[in-house]
Design a protein around this motif. Sequence first.
Motif, PDB file in Angstrom:
ATOM      1  N   ALA A  75       3.190  -5.854   8.425  1.00  0.00           N
ATOM      2  CA  ALA A  75       2.096  -5.732   9.390  1.00  0.00           C
ATOM      3  C   ALA A  75       1.059  -4.699   8.947  1.00  0.00           C
ATOM      4  O   ALA A  75      -0.054  -4.668   9.475  1.00  0.00           O
ATOM      5  N   GLN A  76       1.394  -3.871   7.956  1.00  0.00           N
ATOM      6  CA  GLN A  76       0.461  -2.850   7.453  1.00  0.00           C
ATOM      7  C   GLN A  76      -0.559  -3.485   6.518  1.00  0.00           C
ATOM      8  O   GLN A  76      -0.230  -4.402   5.753  1.00  0.00           O
ATOM      9  N   ALA A  77      -1.786  -2.991   6.568  1.00  0.00           N
ATOM     10  CA  ALA A  77      -2.848  -3.499   5.689  1.00  0.00           C
ATOM     11  C   ALA A  77      -2.465  -3.314   4.223  1.00  0.00           C
ATOM     12  O   ALA A  77      -2.032  -2.233   3.831  1.00  0.00           O
ATOM     13  N   GLY A  78      -2.586  -4.361   3.441  1.00  0.00           N
ATOM     14  CA  GLY A  78      -2.325  -4.292   2.013  1.00  0.00           C
ATOM     15  C   GLY A  78      -0.860  -4.319   1.612  1.00  0.00           C
ATOM     16  O   GLY A  78      -0.538  -4.244   0.433  1.00  0.00           O
ATOM     17  N   ALA A  79       0.039  -4.434   2.569  1.00  0.00           N
ATOM     18  CA  ALA A  79       1.469  -4.438   2.267  1.00  0.00           C
ATOM     19  C   ALA A  79       1.930  -5.835   1.870  1.00  0.00           C
ATOM     20  O   ALA A  79       1.401  -6.833   2.343  1.00  0.00           O
ATOM     21  N   PHE A  80       2.930  -5.876   1.001  1.00  0.00           N
ATOM     22  CA  PHE A  80       3.543  -7.144   0.620  1.00  0.00           C
ATOM     23  C   PHE A  80       4.964  -6.873   0.148  1.00  0.00           C
ATOM     24  O   PHE A  80       5.377  -5.721   0.003  1.00  0.00           O
ATOM     25  N   TRP A 136       5.699 -17.049   1.930  1.00  0.00           N
ATOM     26  CA  TRP A 136       5.623 -16.774   0.504  1.00  0.00           C
ATOM     27  C   TRP A 136       4.317 -17.330  -0.023  1.00  0.00           C
ATOM     28  O   TRP A 136       3.920 -18.440   0.312  1.00  0.00           O
ATOM     29  N   SER A 137       3.625 -16.577  -0.866  1.00  0.00           N
ATOM     30  CA  SER A 137       2.411 -17.063  -1.520  1.00  0.00           C
ATOM     31  C   SER A 137       2.580 -16.915  -3.022  1.00  0.00           C
ATOM     32  O   SER A 137       3.291 -16.014  -3.487  1.00  0.00           O
ATOM     33  N   GLY A 138       1.930 -17.772  -3.769  1.00  0.00           N
ATOM     34  CA  GLY A 138       2.047 -17.718  -5.220  1.00  0.00           C
ATOM     35  C   GLY A 138       3.327 -18.358  -5.718  1.00  0.00           C
ATOM     36  O   GLY A 138       4.117 -18.898  -4.950  1.00  0.00           O
ATOM     37  N   ARG A 163       4.988 -14.270  -7.159  1.00  0.00           N
ATOM     38  CA  ARG A 163       5.257 -14.681  -5.779  1.00  0.00           C
ATOM     39  C   ARG A 163       5.348 -13.475  -4.862  1.00  0.00           C
ATOM     40  O   ARG A 163       6.018 -12.482  -5.187  1.00  0.00           O
ATOM     41  N   ARG A 164       4.658 -13.545  -3.724  1.00  0.00           N
ATOM     42  CA  ARG A 164       4.657 -12.428  -2.763  1.00  0.00           C
ATOM     43  C   ARG A 164       4.933 -12.931  -1.354  1.00  0.00           C
ATOM     44  O   ARG A 164       4.513 -14.013  -0.972  1.00  0.00           O
ATOM     45  N   LEU A 165       5.605 -12.101  -0.606  1.00  0.00           N
ATOM     46  CA  LEU A 165       5.840 -12.363   0.805  1.00  0.00           C
ATOM     47  C   LEU A 165       4.789 -11.593   1.584  1.00  0.00           C
ATOM     48  O   LEU A 165       4.645 -10.381   1.416  1.00  0.00           O
ATOM     49  N   VAL A 166       4.025 -12.306   2.381  1.00  0.00           N
ATOM     50  CA  VAL A 166       2.938 -11.685   3.153  1.00  0.00           C
ATOM     51  C   VAL A 166       3.027 -12.097   4.608  1.00  0.00           C
ATOM     52  O   VAL A 166       3.663 -13.044   4.955  1.00  0.00           O
TER      53      VAL A 166
END
Length: 77
Positions: free
Chosen positions: A20-25, A67-69, A74-77
């Motif tokens: 939930a934090q800006a820029g976190a993944f 998951w993206s990428g 691959r990142r969880l956002v």
Amino acid sequence: MSPASERLEPDTARLQRHLAQAGAFACPSPLGCGRIALYRGGGTTLGAGFVAPEAARALVARGGAVWSGEGKGRRLV
């Protein structure tokens, strides 16, 4: 609730708060330990700890993250 799910819930809640934090993944740990590594972005990427992979699966299953990428990016956002 089973003992395993009781242990998982704090990790799932921590992951949800983190994302939930800006820029976190989050992403699979580069250490190859099977855990999910948490990162904070914003110029320099800083490590913020780890959670169990089951926490990521649980959060994705309830629609709290995606998951993206692909592959190593691959990142969880």
